[in-house]
Design a protein around this motif. Structure first.
Motif, PDB file in Angstrom:
ATOM      1  N   PRO A 104       0.822  -1.213   0.000  1.00 31.48           N
ATOM      2  CA  PRO A 104       0.000   0.000   0.000  1.00 31.48           C
ATOM      3  C   PRO A 104       0.857   1.266   0.000  1.00 31.48           C
ATOM      4  O   PRO A 104       1.999   1.249   0.452  1.00 31.48           O
ATOM      5  CB  PRO A 104      -0.808  -0.119   1.293  1.00 31.48           C
ATOM      6  CG  PRO A 104       0.025  -0.976   2.185  1.00 31.48           C
ATOM      7  CD  PRO A 104       0.782  -1.907   1.290  1.00 31.48           C
ATOM      8  N   GLY A 105       0.269   2.356  -0.526  1.00 27.84           N
ATOM      9  CA  GLY A 105       1.006   3.603  -0.496  1.00 27.84           C
ATOM     10  C   GLY A 105       0.260   4.771  -1.099  1.00 27.84           C
ATOM     11  O   GLY A 105      -0.743   4.615  -1.772  1.00 27.84           O
ATOM     12  N   ARG A 106       0.775   5.965  -0.816  1.00 29.96           N
ATOM     13  CA  ARG A 106       0.242   7.214  -1.355  1.00 29.96           C
ATOM     14  C   ARG A 106       1.421   8.138  -1.614  1.00 29.96           C
ATOM     15  O   ARG A 106       2.427   8.091  -0.911  1.00 29.96           O
ATOM     16  CB  ARG A 106      -0.715   7.848  -0.360  1.00 29.96           C
ATOM     17  CG  ARG A 106      -1.292   9.161  -0.854  1.00 29.96           C
ATOM     18  CD  ARG A 106      -2.449   9.610   0.033  1.00 29.96           C
ATOM     19  NE  ARG A 106      -2.926  10.893  -0.367  1.00 29.96           N
ATOM     20  CZ  ARG A 106      -3.807  11.111  -1.331  1.00 29.96           C
ATOM     21  NH1 ARG A 106      -4.299  10.107  -2.017  1.00 29.96           N
ATOM     22  NH2 ARG A 106      -4.198  12.325  -1.625  1.00 29.96           N
ATOM     23  N   SER A 107       1.331   8.964  -2.621  1.00 30.93           N
ATOM     24  CA  SER A 107       2.393   9.915  -2.987  1.00 30.93           C
ATOM     25  C   SER A 107       3.742   9.204  -3.115  1.00 30.93           C
ATOM     26  O   SER A 107       4.736   9.598  -2.508  1.00 30.93           O
ATOM     27  CB  SER A 107       2.469  11.048  -1.962  1.00 30.93           C
ATOM     28  OG  SER A 107       1.254  11.755  -1.930  1.00 30.93           O
ATOM     29  N   ILE A 108       3.768   8.167  -3.930  1.00 34.70           N
ATOM     30  CA  ILE A 108       4.961   7.343  -4.109  1.00 34.70           C
ATOM     31  C   ILE A 108       5.921   8.058  -5.052  1.00 34.70           C
ATOM     32  O   ILE A 108       5.533   8.504  -6.129  1.00 34.70           O
ATOM     33  CB  ILE A 108       4.569   5.955  -4.651  1.00 34.70           C
ATOM     34  CG1 ILE A 108       3.689   5.238  -3.615  1.00 34.70           C
ATOM     35  CG2 ILE A 108       5.794   5.131  -5.001  1.00 34.70           C
ATOM     36  CD1 ILE A 108       2.980   4.019  -4.148  1.00 34.70           C
ATOM     37  N   GLY A 109       7.171   8.130  -4.650  1.00 36.89           N
ATOM     38  CA  GLY A 109       8.204   8.746  -5.479  1.00 36.89           C
ATOM     39  C   GLY A 109       8.659   7.815  -6.590  1.00 36.89           C
ATOM     40  O   GLY A 109       8.595   6.593  -6.458  1.00 36.89           O
ATOM     41  N   ARG A 110       9.133   8.399  -7.682  1.00 35.30           N
ATOM     42  CA  ARG A 110       9.544   7.616  -8.851  1.00 35.30           C
ATOM     43  C   ARG A 110      10.607   6.567  -8.500  1.00 35.30           C
ATOM     44  O   ARG A 110      10.570   5.455  -8.999  1.00 35.30           O
ATOM     45  CB  ARG A 110      10.058   8.542  -9.937  1.00 35.30           C
ATOM     46  CG  ARG A 110      10.316   7.827 -11.236  1.00 35.30           C
ATOM     47  CD  ARG A 110      10.380   8.742 -12.437  1.00 35.30           C
ATOM     48  NE  ARG A 110       9.244   9.598 -12.634  1.00 35.30           N
ATOM     49  CZ  ARG A 110       8.108   9.229 -13.218  1.00 35.30           C
ATOM     50  NH1 ARG A 110       7.962   8.005 -13.643  1.00 35.30           N
ATOM     51  NH2 ARG A 110       7.122  10.082 -13.367  1.00 35.30           N
ATOM     52  N   SER A 111      11.546   6.902  -7.661  1.00 33.82           N
ATOM     53  CA  SER A 111      12.618   5.945  -7.346  1.00 33.82           C
ATOM     54  C   SER A 111      12.136   4.770  -6.496  1.00 33.82           C
ATOM     55  O   SER A 111      12.850   3.781  -6.352  1.00 33.82           O
ATOM     56  CB  SER A 111      13.779   6.665  -6.648  1.00 33.82           C
ATOM     57  OG  SER A 111      13.323   7.283  -5.459  1.00 33.82           O
ATOM     58  N   PHE A 112      10.927   4.856  -5.953  1.00 38.70           N
ATOM     59  CA  PHE A 112      10.394   3.772  -5.123  1.00 38.70           C
ATOM     60  C   PHE A 112       9.266   2.990  -5.793  1.00 38.70           C
ATOM     61  O   PHE A 112       8.817   1.974  -5.275  1.00 38.70           O
ATOM     62  CB  PHE A 112       9.873   4.339  -3.796  1.00 38.70           C
ATOM     63  CG  PHE A 112      10.935   5.026  -3.000  1.00 38.70           C
ATOM     64  CD1 PHE A 112      11.899   4.296  -2.323  1.00 38.70           C
ATOM     65  CD2 PHE A 112      10.988   6.410  -2.956  1.00 38.70           C
ATOM     66  CE1 PHE A 112      12.891   4.930  -1.597  1.00 38.70           C
ATOM     67  CE2 PHE A 112      11.971   7.059  -2.236  1.00 38.70           C
ATOM     68  CZ  PHE A 112      12.941   6.321  -1.556  1.00 38.70           C
ATOM     69  N   ALA A 113       8.792   3.433  -6.926  1.00 30.74           N
ATOM     70  CA  ALA A 113       7.606   2.847  -7.559  1.00 30.74           C
ATOM     71  C   ALA A 113       7.757   1.364  -7.870  1.00 30.74           C
ATOM     72  O   ALA A 113       6.788   0.600  -7.784  1.00 30.74           O
ATOM     73  CB  ALA A 113       7.245   3.616  -8.825  1.00 30.74           C
ATOM     74  N   ALA A 114       8.952   0.917  -8.207  1.00 27.37           N
ATOM     75  CA  ALA A 114       9.172  -0.497  -8.552  1.00 27.37           C
ATOM     76  C   ALA A 114       8.883  -1.429  -7.374  1.00 27.37           C
ATOM     77  O   ALA A 114       8.599  -2.609  -7.573  1.00 27.37           O
ATOM     78  CB  ALA A 114      10.601  -0.698  -9.042  1.00 27.37           C
ATOM     79  N   ARG A 115       8.905  -0.915  -6.175  1.00 29.67           N
ATOM     80  CA  ARG A 115       8.657  -1.737  -4.985  1.00 29.67           C
ATOM     81  C   ARG A 115       7.168  -2.030  -4.766  1.00 29.67           C
ATOM     82  O   ARG A 115       6.826  -2.826  -3.912  1.00 29.67           O
ATOM     83  CB  ARG A 115       9.177  -1.025  -3.741  1.00 29.67           C
ATOM     84  CG  ARG A 115      10.645  -0.751  -3.764  1.00 29.67           C
ATOM     85  CD  ARG A 115      11.046  -0.009  -2.518  1.00 29.67           C
ATOM     86  NE  ARG A 115      12.449   0.392  -2.586  1.00 29.67           N
ATOM     87  CZ  ARG A 115      13.051   1.084  -1.664  1.00 29.67           C
ATOM     88  NH1 ARG A 115      12.388   1.489  -0.593  1.00 29.67           N
ATOM     89  NH2 ARG A 115      14.324   1.403  -1.799  1.00 29.67           N
TER      90      ARG A 115
END
Length: 191
Positions: A49-60
């Motif tokens: 789960p997540g909100r306001s995910i940064g580009r460098s973390f999206a793959a996770r």
């Protein structure tokens, strides 16, 4: 579970889970549906789960992918403000098949071949090469600016603008598709 959709125009909507058809069962269209349009999608399963995910973390945030088809009943697309939302809610119109493929398949050439055959014998072929992790990760980043994603949600990216698949006069519509070297789509629309 929600289906977050990035439309071909770049907007984000959420389809309810009642629209999800993962087993390729035939769809019997209600009498008020005179025509159906479609768009192929690349989709991914959210694993965190997540909100306001940064580009460098999206793959996770996703672990598996596949191709599918979203359907839209044309009779509900009447030009009103609510029309697109109504057309996105018809049960069993998000054909997002299981099993999914591991996301590592995105590094290989992932081709999606889709065939739509009308009852009158006309056939349309669609071939797409859009299996890119960057497409999915950008959609996750953009969608989570507005939407909190949960484990088990699906994010689907429309790969082209909606096109007419057929109408009641065409009779039965047969959808068949292969992706990542395997048969994935196989259902009929029955009026």
């Amino acid at each position: 579970m929600n289906i977050v959709v990035r439309t071909a125009s770049g907007k984000y909507i959420v389809r309810p889970d009642t629209t999800w058809e993962k087993d390729n069962e035939n769809l019997y269209l209600p009498e008020f549906v005179d025509g159906i349009s479609y768009t192929p999608v690349l989709f991914a399963r959210i694993c965190k789960p997540g909100r306001s995910i940064g580009r460098s973390f999206a793959a996770r945030y996703y672990d598996a992918v596949n191709y599918g088809v979203l359907l839209y009943p044309e009779s509900l697309l009447d030009g009103s403000e609510e029309a697109f939302a109504c057309a996105s809610c018809l049960d069993h119109t998000s054909f997002l098949p299981f099993p999914l493929q591991d996301r590592s398949c995105l590094s290989s050439e992932g081709q999606f071949d889709l065939s739509i055959r009308r009852g009158n014998g006309d056939e349309k072929q669609v071939r797409l090469n859009s299996s890119s992790a960057a497409i999915i990760e950008s959609a996750i980043v953009e969608a989570t600016r507005f939407i909190y994603i949960r484990s088990g949600d699906l994010i689907a990216i429309e790969l082209q603008a909606r096109e007419m698949a057929g109408c009641r006069e065409d009779g039965r519509l047969e959808f068949r598709g292969n992706c990542f070297g395997q048969a994935a789509i196989g259902f009929d629309l029955i009026y």
